[in-house]
Design a protein around this motif. Sequence first.
Motif, PDB file in Angstrom:
ATOM      1  N   ALA A   1      30.920   5.869  83.058  1.00 40.92           N
ATOM      2  CA  ALA A   1      29.473   5.957  82.850  1.00 40.92           C
ATOM      3  C   ALA A   1      28.797   4.645  83.243  1.00 40.92           C
ATOM      4  N   GLY A   2      29.374   3.529  82.858  1.00 39.10           N
ATOM      5  CA  GLY A   2      28.817   2.230  83.232  1.00 39.10           C
ATOM      6  C   GLY A   2      28.848   1.995  84.736  1.00 39.10           C
ATOM      7  N   LEU A   3      29.929   2.432  85.368  1.00 41.98           N
ATOM      8  CA  LEU A   3      30.057   2.315  86.817  1.00 41.98           C
ATOM      9  C   LEU A   3      28.952   3.107  87.504  1.00 41.98           C
ATOM     10  N   TYR A   4      28.783   4.376  87.119  1.00 42.64           N
ATOM     11  CA  TYR A   4      27.730   5.206  87.696  1.00 42.64           C
ATOM     12  C   TYR A   4      26.347   4.598  87.450  1.00 42.64           C
ATOM     13  N   GLU A   5      26.135   4.135  86.243  1.00 46.27           N
ATOM     14  CA  GLU A   5      24.846   3.556  85.890  1.00 46.27           C
ATOM     15  C   GLU A   5      24.512   2.382  86.799  1.00 46.27           C
ATOM     16  N   GLN A   6      25.472   1.504  87.030  1.00 45.68           N
ATOM     17  CA  GLN A   6      25.241   0.346  87.882  1.00 45.68           C
ATOM     18  C   GLN A   6      24.958   0.774  89.321  1.00 45.68           C
ATOM     19  N   TRP A   7      25.772   1.685  89.841  1.00 39.61           N
ATOM     20  CA  TRP A   7      25.558   2.152  91.208  1.00 39.61           C
ATOM     21  C   TRP A   7      24.166   2.748  91.380  1.00 39.61           C
ATOM     22  N   LEU A   8      23.729   3.555  90.419  1.00 41.66           N
ATOM     23  CA  LEU A   8      22.426   4.202  90.539  1.00 41.66           C
ATOM     24  C   LEU A   8      21.285   3.209  90.369  1.00 41.66           C
ATOM     25  N   MET A   9      21.430   2.253  89.477  1.00 41.02           N
ATOM     26  CA  MET A   9      20.399   1.233  89.277  1.00 41.02           C
ATOM     27  C   MET A   9      20.249   0.347  90.508  1.00 41.02           C
ATOM     28  N   ASP A  10      21.318   0.175  91.284  1.00 40.58           N
ATOM     29  CA  ASP A  10      21.287  -0.690  92.458  1.00 40.58           C
ATOM     30  C   ASP A  10      20.713  -0.009  93.701  1.00 40.58           C
ATOM     31  N   GLN A  11      20.462   1.284  93.626  1.00 37.07           N
ATOM     32  CA  GLN A  11      19.919   1.989  94.792  1.00 37.07           C
ATOM     33  C   GLN A  11      18.435   1.660  94.975  1.00 37.07           C
ATOM     34  N   PRO A  12      17.971   1.668  96.245  1.00 43.15           N
ATOM     35  CA  PRO A  12      16.550   1.396  96.488  1.00 43.15           C
ATOM     36  C   PRO A  12      15.668   2.397  95.733  1.00 43.15           C
ATOM     37  N   ASP A  13      14.581   1.932  95.232  1.00 44.14           N
ATOM     38  CA  ASP A  13      13.603   2.771  94.514  1.00 44.14           C
ATOM     39  C   ASP A  13      14.168   3.413  93.253  1.00 44.14           C
ATOM     40  N   ALA A  14      15.183   2.800  92.644  1.00 43.15           N
ATOM     41  CA  ALA A  14      15.736   3.325  91.390  1.00 43.15           C
ATOM     42  C   ALA A  14      14.671   3.245  90.298  1.00 43.15           C
ATOM     43  N   ALA A  15      14.574   4.289  89.510  1.00 38.07           N
ATOM     44  CA  ALA A  15      13.603   4.328  88.413  1.00 38.07           C
ATOM     45  C   ALA A  15      14.036   3.371  87.305  1.00 38.07           C
ATOM     46  N   GLU A  16      13.082   2.699  86.722  1.00 36.33           N
ATOM     47  CA  GLU A  16      13.356   1.777  85.613  1.00 36.33           C
ATOM     48  C   GLU A  16      13.669   2.549  84.338  1.00 36.33           C
ATOM     49  N   GLY A  17      14.551   2.012  83.515  1.00 34.09           N
ATOM     50  CA  GLY A  17      14.811   2.555  82.189  1.00 34.09           C
ATOM     51  C   GLY A  17      15.707   3.778  82.136  1.00 34.09           C
ATOM     52  N   CYS A  18      16.335   4.139  83.242  1.00 38.08           N
ATOM     53  CA  CYS A  18      17.232   5.297  83.223  1.00 38.08           C
ATOM     54  C   CYS A  18      18.621   4.870  82.758  1.00 38.08           C
ATOM     55  N   ARG A  19      19.316   5.807  82.143  1.00 38.02           N
ATOM     56  CA  ARG A  19      20.675   5.556  81.660  1.00 38.02           C
ATOM     57  C   ARG A  19      21.537   6.781  81.896  1.00 38.02           C
ATOM     58  N   ILE A  20      22.829   6.543  81.898  1.00 42.29           N
ATOM     59  CA  ILE A  20      23.804   7.633  81.965  1.00 42.29           C
ATOM     60  C   ILE A  20      24.075   8.105  80.539  1.00 42.29           C
ATOM     61  N   LYS A  21      24.041   9.412  80.344  1.00 45.49           N
ATOM     62  CA  LYS A  21      24.366  10.003  79.040  1.00 45.49           C
ATOM     63  C   LYS A  21      25.419  11.074  79.259  1.00 45.49           C
TER      64      LYS A  21
END
Length: 143
Positions: free
Chosen positions: A104-124
Amino acid sequence: MIVNFTLLLTELAREFDQQAGSDARDSFLRKVGRRIGRRATLPPCGTLLDLELEMNVQLATLGWGQTRLSLEEAQASLRLTHEGLPSLGSTGTPPGSWLTACLAGLYEQWLMDQPDAAEGCRIKWDPQAPSSAPRSLLFEYGK
């Protein structure tokens, strides 16, 4: 003398759970997963298909299975369906899922690092949620 690495990790996981509990375990492993994500980076992806392909290349390198991505418009989230995460015996909740929070942490980091990633999102994820395939994990990325 060579110690079997899987045996070492399995016993480390059992002891960690016994000493710290599942909440501390998940918090710790999520942070470890984010660190892995900062080391095993993804290139910027313009489409969901590109993102899925790049994730699967890195997951294969790690030996951590594969994922499928789909948009869940009603929930305004991204669904990640993961198969093939290694287990450490029966450790984790449910049994065999000890590394789930790390993933979950791995996915979260990858998604947060993408261009135009939305702020405040998390993996659940819900460890008790039924999945469509055995040993399949379902994650939601959103607010």
